[in-house]
Design a protein around this motif. Structure first.
Motif, PDB file in Angstrom:
ATOM      1  N   PRO A 163       8.906  41.021   9.131  1.00  0.00           N
ATOM      2  CA  PRO A 163       9.885  41.974   8.576  1.00  0.00           C
ATOM      3  C   PRO A 163       9.338  43.001   7.570  1.00  0.00           C
ATOM      4  O   PRO A 163      10.123  43.631   6.878  1.00  0.00           O
ATOM      5  N   GLU A 164       7.995  43.189   7.499  1.00  0.00           N
ATOM      6  CA  GLU A 164       7.440  44.056   6.433  1.00  0.00           C
ATOM      7  C   GLU A 164       8.051  45.465   6.430  1.00  0.00           C
ATOM      8  O   GLU A 164       8.478  45.973   5.407  1.00  0.00           O
ATOM      9  N   GLU A 165       8.078  46.091   7.620  1.00  0.00           N
ATOM     10  CA  GLU A 165       8.585  47.472   7.694  1.00  0.00           C
ATOM     11  C   GLU A 165      10.047  47.534   7.264  1.00  0.00           C
ATOM     12  O   GLU A 165      10.484  48.484   6.598  1.00  0.00           O
ATOM     13  N   LEU A 166      10.798  46.528   7.678  1.00  0.00           N
ATOM     14  CA  LEU A 166      12.222  46.471   7.327  1.00  0.00           C
ATOM     15  C   LEU A 166      12.403  46.384   5.804  1.00  0.00           C
ATOM     16  O   LEU A 166      13.279  47.018   5.231  1.00  0.00           O
ATOM     17  N   MET A 167      11.510  45.632   5.148  1.00  0.00           N
ATOM     18  CA  MET A 167      11.596  45.508   3.676  1.00  0.00           C
ATOM     19  C   MET A 167      11.345  46.876   3.021  1.00  0.00           C
ATOM     20  O   MET A 167      11.974  47.205   2.021  1.00  0.00           O
ATOM     21  N   HIS A 168      10.415  47.648   3.590  1.00  0.00           N
ATOM     22  CA  HIS A 168      10.170  48.987   3.036  1.00  0.00           C
ATOM     23  C   HIS A 168      11.414  49.861   3.183  1.00  0.00           C
ATOM     24  O   HIS A 168      11.784  50.600   2.274  1.00  0.00           O
ATOM     25  N   ALA A 169      12.052  49.779   4.354  1.00  0.00           N
ATOM     26  CA  ALA A 169      13.257  50.588   4.589  1.00  0.00           C
ATOM     27  C   ALA A 169      14.371  50.180   3.616  1.00  0.00           C
ATOM     28  O   ALA A 169      15.102  51.033   3.107  1.00  0.00           O
TER      29      ALA A 169
END
Ligand SMILES: C[C@](O)(CO)[C@H](O)COP(=O)(O)OP(=O)(O)OC[C@H]1O[C@@H](n2ccc(N)nc2=O)[C@H](O)[C@@H]1O
Ligand SMILES: Nc1ncnc2c1ncn2[C@@H]1O[C@H](COP(=O)(O)OP(=O)(O)OP(=O)(O)O)[C@@H](O)[C@H]1O
Length: 311
Positions: free
Chosen positions: A206-212
């Motif tokens: 979920p890394e990208e989702l956390m950035h969003a």
């Protein structure tokens, strides 16, 4: 002599949506290893407790008749667990006002259990810390610690080990409630079977989702929403495919099955769009009813009895 009627302690507790739900292998204890990002939503239940001569549970609201009022109810289990932990009898009358769809994959029962822990902690003046309540919550179900906690958090283990996640802004959701319910164990079982027969797509990390989430940008978040249980929920209830398509056609940025389903959650650009998408979906005949909600919101918390009402 005048008898004083004790006023109830009322606790409001949120529903949840899993923005990211990645399901790993089944463990020896039957649970699956998860990595999930939870968001607490404003669609909520309220739980009221008053002292009584015996433990009693009653349920009001939509679909109340499908909820057990005996020891199968998670609030009953929560009251017994907490009473045992502090060495007293669970002599309380518990009333649940349901605003969250029953068996909808939105943690309805779990949130009532979390609310009961918070309410009895206040009623019995126990002064237990959030950590102590979280330990008890984890014994009641995988989702219970999160709905106690609220906000946005990443859950690991079977979903009960939590770390808060930075999330800017309020996100706007439309929830399409399905005609039937799906039982959580059956959906996990279906995923195991789908994986034995083939290789349904896995959503990964979920890394990208956390950035969003940290940027607070709904448009960036939308394409990153994902749920490994979705394929299993759709396999058990194929009409969900139509519901998911209809929400996006109506103007949502993206739609996912919420948790183990069958509720579908649609992320919208703003609150006006959410209302418009909700209206269009309810006219499209693809679900039982719709609700508009926003998140993140706080976890289970005491509210004044005057402020009862659902959002
Ligand atoms: C689908 C989710 O809602 C996502 O947040 C949760 O994983 C389910 O949480 P819950 O309803 O609190 O679930 P629990 O009461 O702990 O478990 C119900 C059943 O779901 C399955 N279950 C649940 C959690 C998990 N990590 N693996 C599982 O396989 C098991 O069959 C378990 O017996
Ligand atoms: N307080 C409660 N509210 C609703 N259902 C309850 C409660 N206690 C026990 N149940 C039972 O649990 C089943 C699942 O209900 P619930 O509404 O918690 O599902 P869910 O939202 O899919 O859960 P989750 O998202 O945590 O997997 C119901 O069919 C009902 O028989």
């Amino acid at each position: 002599m005048l008898s004083v009627v004790p006023s109830p302690v009322v606790v409001r507790a949120p529903s949840k949506v899993n923005l990211h739900l990645s399901v790993g292998d089944q463990r020896a204890d039957g649970y699956h290893e998860l990595t999930t990002v939870f968001q607490a939503l404003s669609l909520s239940d309220e739980v009221s407790v008053v002292p009584a001569k015996a433990l009693r549970v009653s349920v009001r609201g939509e679909n109340a008749s499908s909820v057990p009022t005996d020891e199968r109810n998670l609030v009953w289990k929560a009251a017994v667990l907490l009473a045992d932990a502090v060495g007293r009898e669970p002599l309380v009358d518990i009333t649940i006002d349901k605003g969250i769809p029953v068996a909808g994959g939105m943690a309805g029962g779990s949130t009532d259990a979390a609310a009961t822990l918070v309410a009895l902690n206040a009623l019995w003046e126990l002064d237990l810390s959030r950590e102590e309540l979280t330990d008890l919550a984890a014994q009641l179900g995988s989702d219970v610690p999160f709905v106690l906690h609220g906000g946005t958090a990443v859950g690991t283990g079977r979903g009960e080990k939590l770390l808060p996640v930075l999330s800017r802004n309020t996100f706007h959701w439309v929830l399409a409630l399905a005609k039937g319910g799906l039982q959580t164990p059956a959906v996990f079982r279906e995923l195991d079977e789908l994986r034995e027969k083939g290789s349904p797509p896995r959503i990964g990390e979920p890394e990208e989702l956390m950035h969003a989430l940290a940027s607070g940008d709904a448009t960036a978040l939308a394409p990153l929403l994902g749920n490994d249980l979705q394929a299993a929920a759709v396999s058990l209830l194929p009409q969900l495919r139509r519901t998911l398509r209809a929400g996006v056609t109506a103007g949502a940025l993206a739609g996912i099955v919420s948790g183990s389903g069958p509720t579908c959650a649609f992320l919208c650009a703003d609150s006006d769009t959410a209302v418009a998408v909700g209206a269009e979906l309810s006219g499209a005949g693809v679900c039982r009813t719709v609700r508009v909600a926003s998140g993140p919101v706080p976890g289970a918390r005491v509210v004044t009895s005057e402020s009862i009402g659902f959002s």
